[in-house]
Design an enzyme around this catalytic site. Structure first.
Site, short mmCIF file in Angstrom:
data_model
loop_
_atom_site.label_atom_id
_atom_site.label_comp_id
_atom_site.label_asym_id
_atom_site.label_seq_id
_atom_site.Cartn_x
_atom_site.Cartn_y
_atom_site.Cartn_z
N ASP A 237 -11.64 14.74 9.02
CA ASP A 237 -11.77 13.29 9.09
C ASP A 237 -13.19 12.90 8.67
O ASP A 237 -14.16 13.53 9.11
CB ASP A 237 -11.51 12.81 10.53
CG ASP A 237 -11.40 11.30 10.61
OD1 ASP A 237 -10.43 10.76 10.06
OD2 ASP A 237 -12.30 10.68 11.21
N ASN A 245 -16.98 1.59 4.82
CA ASN A 245 -16.19 0.71 3.94
C ASN A 245 -16.60 -0.75 4.12
O ASN A 245 -16.75 -1.49 3.14
CB ASN A 245 -14.70 0.88 4.28
CG ASN A 245 -13.87 1.22 3.07
OD1 ASN A 245 -14.38 1.41 1.97
ND2 ASN A 245 -12.56 1.31 3.26
N HIS A 250 -15.03 -1.79 -0.58
CA HIS A 250 -13.88 -0.89 -0.79
C HIS A 250 -14.03 -0.06 -2.07
O HIS A 250 -13.58 1.10 -2.12
CB HIS A 250 -12.58 -1.68 -0.83
CG HIS A 250 -12.19 -2.22 0.51
ND1 HIS A 250 -11.75 -1.43 1.54
CD2 HIS A 250 -12.21 -3.49 1.00
CE1 HIS A 250 -11.49 -2.17 2.60
NE2 HIS A 250 -11.76 -3.43 2.31
N ASP A 254 -13.78 3.83 -1.98
CA ASP A 254 -12.85 4.65 -2.76
C ASP A 254 -13.59 5.77 -3.48
O ASP A 254 -13.12 6.91 -3.56
CB ASP A 254 -12.11 3.79 -3.78
CG ASP A 254 -11.06 2.89 -3.14
OD1 ASP A 254 -10.77 3.10 -1.94
OD2 ASP A 254 -10.54 1.99 -3.83
N GLU A 281 -8.76 8.11 5.64
CA GLU A 281 -9.92 8.98 5.41
C GLU A 281 -9.68 10.38 5.97
O GLU A 281 -10.62 11.14 6.20
CB GLU A 281 -11.17 8.37 6.04
CG GLU A 281 -11.16 8.30 7.54
CD GLU A 281 -10.54 7.02 8.09
OE1 GLU A 281 -10.86 6.66 9.23
OE2 GLU A 281 -9.74 6.38 7.38
#
Length: 369
Positions: A237, A245, A250, A254, A281
């Site tokens: 994780d 984020n 975003h 990404d 994630e």
């Protein structure tokens, strides 16, 4: 020769050649056409017999098959990809009439000067060509040349060559259809492979997705059971990814996911190692034929690979850079164990180890017992 006897002989020849072509495999097409033109060349007492094929627009023609009587020169190598502009009168005649019959090359009209020059080069005195037509499309032609002497082509010659042309045309059309089917089949296979890859691939990171993981873990459990070898499952994780984020946006989020996936993927290089995006994630890794020490080393390499990226994370309460936490579980599957139940247990155990890693400050990895 008695005409009736000659007719019977030719009909028998055509029957044999037709049977040979019909029963031939696609791979034998070239050889079969060679046999056909050799037979008709010998039967008609020609000096040269051949097949030319047109391109789709009838702008070029190529000599694809040739039979030459002993002692006479072959020209197939000289007659490749001949353009309409080189022999315009011939192209016009064969396209208009599907026949080209010349008893005496010396008597060709003035507009056929290019054709006469070519026939003279090949020492042709008389020539006959009949179009190869299939499905109302002109594919090419079959022809015979006389080099030794001039010849008055008779209606029987035209009929005989026409029958041969029909056979060859149908064979070529069948071959083209077969080739098109093979091409289509290969394109479908390629498309299916690409589709399967897309179905099993995470669109953002490019690594395997949850669906691929579900299939892989089942296969690896069965393999480990057969070989009685340990199997490790890791759940990974990204630490405090939501604040990352929210803070960086975003698009950058990404990009961070891609970078982390690439870094971890590079650390799992064995054919039996497997990494997938599990969702959001979260990632999962499957490591076959391992043990506790090797698995701990793999966990450490994964942790270090993400730290080394040095992706700034100003909102992190763990470190000034993006980091990951890992929970793992190792088990040697038994043939008596239910695969679905074992998968659930392995995920639960790895998840418990991940929870402990997070509770102890993140940016670390633990194995559950």
């Amino acid at each position: 020769m008695d005409v009736k006897a000659g007719q019977v002989s030719f009909d028998q020849l055509i029957s044999e050649l037709s049977t040979r072509l019909i029963n031939s495999e696609p791979a034998e097409t070239y050889e079969c056409i060679e046999e056909v033109i050799a037979a008709i060349g010998n039967y008609t007492d020609a000096d040269r017999c051949y097949v030319f094929e047109f391109d789709d627009n009838i702008q070029h023609m190529t000599n694809t098959h040739e039979w030459v009587r002993n002692g006479y020169q072959a020209h197939i190598d000289d007659l490749q990809s001949i353009a309409l502009e080189e022999l315009p009168w011939f192209f016009k005649e064969i396209k208009a009439h599907h026949k080209f019959i010349v008893n005496n090359v010396e008597q060709l009209p003035a507009e056929a000067s290019a054709e006469k020059a070519e026939f003279d080069r090949e020492e042709i005195k008389s020539v006959i060509c009949v179009g190869l037509v299939a499905n109302q499309r002109l594919l090419g032609f079959v022809g015979c040349d006389m080099v030794r002497k001039k010849r008055e082509w008779q209606s029987a010659d035209i009929r005989h060559l026409g029958l041969v042309a029909d056979m060859v045309a149908n064979t070529l059309e069948r071959q083209r259809t077969y080739a098109e089917l093979i091409r289509t089949q290969r394109e479908l296979e390629k498309a299916n492979r690409m589709l399967q890859a897309q179905v099993a691939q995470d669109g953002l990171t490019g690594i395997a997705n949850r669906r691929a993981f579900d299939e892989r873990i089942t296969n690896e459990i069965q393999r480990a059971s057969r070989h009685n070898t340990p199997l490790a499952l890791l759940i990974i994780d990204i630490d405090q990814f939501k604040p990352y984020n929210d803070h960086y946006g975003h698009l950058q989020g990404d990009q961070a996911l891609k970078s982390v996936a690439d870094a971890m993927f590079d650390q799992l290089q064995r054919n039996t190692d497997f990494l997938a995006r599990y969702g959001g994630e979260e990632f999962v890794a499957v490591i076959s034929a391992t043990d506790e020490q090797k698995t701990k080393e793999s966990i450490q390499r994964l942790l270090d690979s993400v730290r080394t990226l040095n992706i700034a994370h100003d909102e992190s309460e763990v470190a000034p850079y993006l980091s990951i936490s890992i929970g793992g579980y190792i088990h040697t599957p038994d043939a008596e164990e239910d695969t679905e139940s074992l998968i659930s247990r392995m995920i639960s155990k790895a998840d418990s180890a991940l929870y402990r890693a997070k509770s102890d400050g993140r940016n670390r990895g633990y194995l559950d017992n």
